[in-house]
Write a protein that holds these residues in place. Structure first.
Motif: not given
Ligand SMILES: Cc1ncc(COP(=O)(O)O)c(C=O)c1O
Length: 412
Positions: A335-355
């Protein structure tokens, strides 16, 4: 003829198979996360509990007594007897501790041993995906060819018999399944397992069944594959102490199989490992004898956290099936329009949550991320707040896929 390697030295090249192995996608994320401050990691697939104290104490006592030599190649007979009893008590399956149980250095080594014991070069192994990241490399390193079969969230990651039939060839030797599943947390239903066993019987295949999460099932009893009609003689069950008893660092697992298969695995083990670590085996013995209460308490805590994370992710709008076992949630991020890799990377860099991006687990993984809830509830709640705000912000800006240049810069 010697070859020049990249540094210009006169050296032959490394093994082609080993060199071509992809680096674990999970490890890459850990490495990035470990360089950052204030990261909440939902990336690691291991319990956040320390090993129960009595178990640690048993190992300390054995070391104090000087029990620091090798054990039998098969492992401590007392431990094999306990495992045999537990298998029988829980699943009604009887393995002879003298000839049908081998103590391994974790299920990780069991996977390597079984692949080498079963496969000749070019033999194929059918592997439903998404799956644990070691399955394919273990098959490849043994000279085999992994043949993935996609499963997906539309049918709760159940394996389809029709898909299996499409993949079988005269070179197919085995099917390798992990249930409950890492990364999806899905449980293969009894009917699905019966179909898999019948399929294996029809084509003369072995079944490699990784049941390391058997004690972490939350909505019903685990079905041990070897207990199903026709399965015992062709099934190699892999299991261990890492997850149930919070013992990842002790490196103790076990393989159960009919004598001829087990003996072949044991021969490889006797040359390459000799025996599993002795203090670890002593600790595992204590866990098998008296660790039940702790195991049940930890499982109950994972179950509570499951409600927390699954409920939280669905509220955020990341659709997440209720995983029946293990300690992973596998929400959809489509639903976010991101690939799983983009989602994980952007989440890590912007909110410091690692998935972990689902794509690293093979077919059917893309569009999802793996979130381990073997993480303290307080941290899980904070992680959900951060993921919620990340998704919220995404919905306010149109998402531009990153260019490869940006991606590389971020990863350095
Ligand atoms: C499905 C599965 N199999 C095997 C392993 C490896 O377990 P062990 O610690 O016993 O080597 C893991 C660890 O994450 C796993 O998730």
């Amino acid at each position: 003829m010697p070859e020049k390697n990249i540094s210009g030295q006169n050296l032959k090249s490394l093994s082609k198979t080993a060199s071509e192995l992809p680096q674990s996608g999970i490890r890459r994320f850990f490495d990035i996360a470990s360089q950052m401050a204030n990261v909440i990691s939902l990336g690691v697939g291991e319990p956040d509990f320390a090993t129960p104290w009595t178990v640690r104490e048993a190992a300390i006592y054995s070391i104090e007594k000087g029990q620091t030599t090798y054990t039998s190649n098969l492992g401590l007979i007392e431990l094999r007897r306990e495992i045999s009893k537990l298998n029988f008590k829980r699943y009604g399956v009887e393995y002879n501790p003298d000839t049908e149980i081998l103590i391994t250095t974790g299920v990780a080594q069991g996977l390597d041993l079984v692949a080498r014991a079963l496969l000749d070069p070019g033999d194929e192994v059918i592997i439903p995906e998404p799956c644990f990241v070691s399955y394919k490399p273990c098959v490849s390193l043994a000279g085999g060819i992994p043949v993935p079969v996609e499963t997906n969230d539309t049918n709760n990651f159940q394996v389809s018999l029709a898909e299996l039939e499409k993949k079988v060839t005269p070179r197919t030797k085995a099917i390798l399944i992990g249930h409950p599943s890492n990364p999806t947390g899905a449980i293969l239903e009894r009917e699905t397992l019966i179909e898999i066993v019948n399929f294996a019987c029809k084509h003369g295949l072995y079944i490699i069944s990784d049941e390391i999460y058997d004690r972490l099932t939350f909505d019903g009893d685990h079905v041990m594959v070897a207990s199903l009609p026709g399965a015992f003689e062709r099934t190699i069950t892999l299991n261990g102490f890492s997850k149930t008893y919070a013992m990842t660092g002790w490196r103790i697992g076990y393989a159960c199989a009919p004598p001829e298969i087990l003996h072949t695995m044991m021969k490889i083990h006797s040359y390459t490992m000799l025996s599993a670590p002795t203090p670890g085996q002593k600790a595992a013995l204590e866990a098998a004898r008296r660790g039940e209460r702790d195991a049940v308490l930890m499982a109950a805590e994972y179950k509570r956290r499951r409600s927390l994370i699954v409920g939280g992710l669905n509220e955020i709008g990341l659709t997440c099936l209720n995983p029946g076992g293990a300690f992973y949630a596998f929400p959809s991020v489509r639903s976010t329009g991101l690939t799983s890799e983009q989602f994980a990377e952007q989440l890590l860099y912007s909110k410091q949550v690692a998935v972990v991006p689902g794509s690293v687990f093979g077919l059917g993984g893309e569009g999802h991320v793996r979130c381990s809830y073997a993480t303290d509830s307080k941290l899980l709640k904070e992680a959900l707040v951060r993921i919620g705000s990340f998704v919220d912000e995404l919905s306010k800006v149109s998402v531009q896929p990153q260019s490869p240049k940006q991606k590389t810069d971020q990863l350095v």
